[in-house]
Enzyme design. Sequence first.
Site, PDB file in Angstrom:
ATOM      1  N   ASP A 152       0.945  -1.346   0.156  1.00  0.00           N
ATOM      2  CA  ASP A 152       0.087   0.059   0.232  1.00  0.00           C
ATOM      3  C   ASP A 152       1.250   1.365  -0.498  1.00  0.00           C
ATOM      4  O   ASP A 152       1.393   1.279   1.133  1.00  0.00           O
ATOM      5  CB  ASP A 152      -0.839  -0.201   1.071  1.00  0.00           C
ATOM      6  CG  ASP A 152      -2.234  -0.940   1.366  1.00  0.00           C
ATOM      7  OD1 ASP A 152      -1.674  -2.205   1.087  1.00  0.00           O
ATOM      8  OD2 ASP A 152      -3.260  -0.893   1.637  1.00  0.00           O
ATOM      9  N   LYS A 215      -6.969   2.812  -3.400  1.00  0.00           N
ATOM     10  CA  LYS A 215      -7.567   3.310  -1.738  1.00  0.00           C
ATOM     11  C   LYS A 215      -7.971   5.040  -1.303  1.00  0.00           C
ATOM     12  O   LYS A 215      -6.944   5.828  -1.913  1.00  0.00           O
ATOM     13  CB  LYS A 215      -6.835   2.759  -1.002  1.00  0.00           C
ATOM     14  CG  LYS A 215      -6.618   2.679   0.520  1.00  0.00           C
ATOM     15  CD  LYS A 215      -5.132   1.911   0.791  1.00  0.00           C
ATOM     16  CE  LYS A 215      -5.306   1.432   2.597  1.00  0.00           C
ATOM     17  NZ  LYS A 215      -4.165   1.400   3.088  1.00  0.00           N
ATOM     18  N   LYS A 251     -10.085   0.183  -2.448  1.00  0.00           N
ATOM     19  CA  LYS A 251     -10.260   0.256  -1.372  1.00  0.00           C
ATOM     20  C   LYS A 251      -9.877   1.114  -0.337  1.00  0.00           C
ATOM     21  O   LYS A 251      -9.699   2.377  -0.516  1.00  0.00           O
ATOM     22  CB  LYS A 251      -8.762  -0.739  -0.303  1.00  0.00           C
ATOM     23  CG  LYS A 251      -9.031  -0.783   1.002  1.00  0.00           C
ATOM     24  CD  LYS A 251      -7.307  -1.465   0.928  1.00  0.00           C
ATOM     25  CE  LYS A 251      -7.023  -1.115   2.787  1.00  0.00           C
ATOM     26  NZ  LYS A 251      -6.154  -2.001   3.004  1.00  0.00           N
TER      27      LYS A 251
END
Length: 315
Positions: A152, A215, A251
């Site tokens: 991430d 995300k 996400k």
Amino acid sequence: MSVRRNPGTDLRPDWFEGIRINTPAVERRAATLPVRRSLKKDWQAAWLLNAVRCIDLTTLAGDDTDDRVARLCAKAMQPVAPDLLKELGVEGLTTGAVCVYPTMVAAAKRALGNSGVPVASVATGFPAGLMPLDLRLAEIRYAVDQGADEIDIVITRAHVLQGNWAALYDEISAMREACGSSRMKAILATGDLKSFENVAKASHVAMQAGSDWIKTSTGKEGVNATLPVSLIMCRAIRDYQTQSGNAVGFKPAGGLRTAKDAISWQVLMKEELGTDWLRPDLFRIGASSLLGDIERQISHHVTGRYASAHRQAIA
């Protein structure tokens, strides 16, 4: 069914430079999502169990230890009490992944063993990302070497605020290359980006640079995942798939705390992107406390009573 990686494209500003967003319309649409579907009894339980398998169970605290990570991994492998799952006829339920700092990846891999639960690692100077690029790339490589299955990454928000799309594209492309075979989630930190147009454009650039998921947040910003900003990102994913033929995951992270939140975001995925985006290879929820409320609701569905907090293993 496994979704193939997003190979990205060349930088195509013409795909997003003309984007204009009607903010009141976005907010009205987002406000309808929590009330569009009335899910009761078995249907509600099924949607909540699906949310569990899409959770990236997360610990990103300064006092993380190997033991804390091992406890989190135990919860990821058995996220709902076995007696409740037995009553529901469900076997083999795990969370989508465990998410930790790079220095905790090895501990997570040991604790998870052969469970099949992936380990995700934040990297690139999380949460601010204000480090030289070579150090951020080195951190990615370190996490990958430790065994991280997913990375991430955080972007340089200034590139978005200045409209420097080429710099943003080059940065994310370099991060994608450093990830190697590990899948990459690009954290946009939408609470820092000031406008829906910036969120949409940053989403497009991240996908063109090869992000496998986009995300919302690090969870450390003043404003994290919201339904309006998630709607903007989902429509960017839909547009990118139409333009490139590539599917990209989503996400939301930060701010999802209740079972009701888990259902609202799943309704968003189903209505905007379709049923395929209700699977963990295209949808993840970044959360640490959400699982507790979901398990509490499942306990009520099975027993007719809400379990006391002390009866649920701490995630």
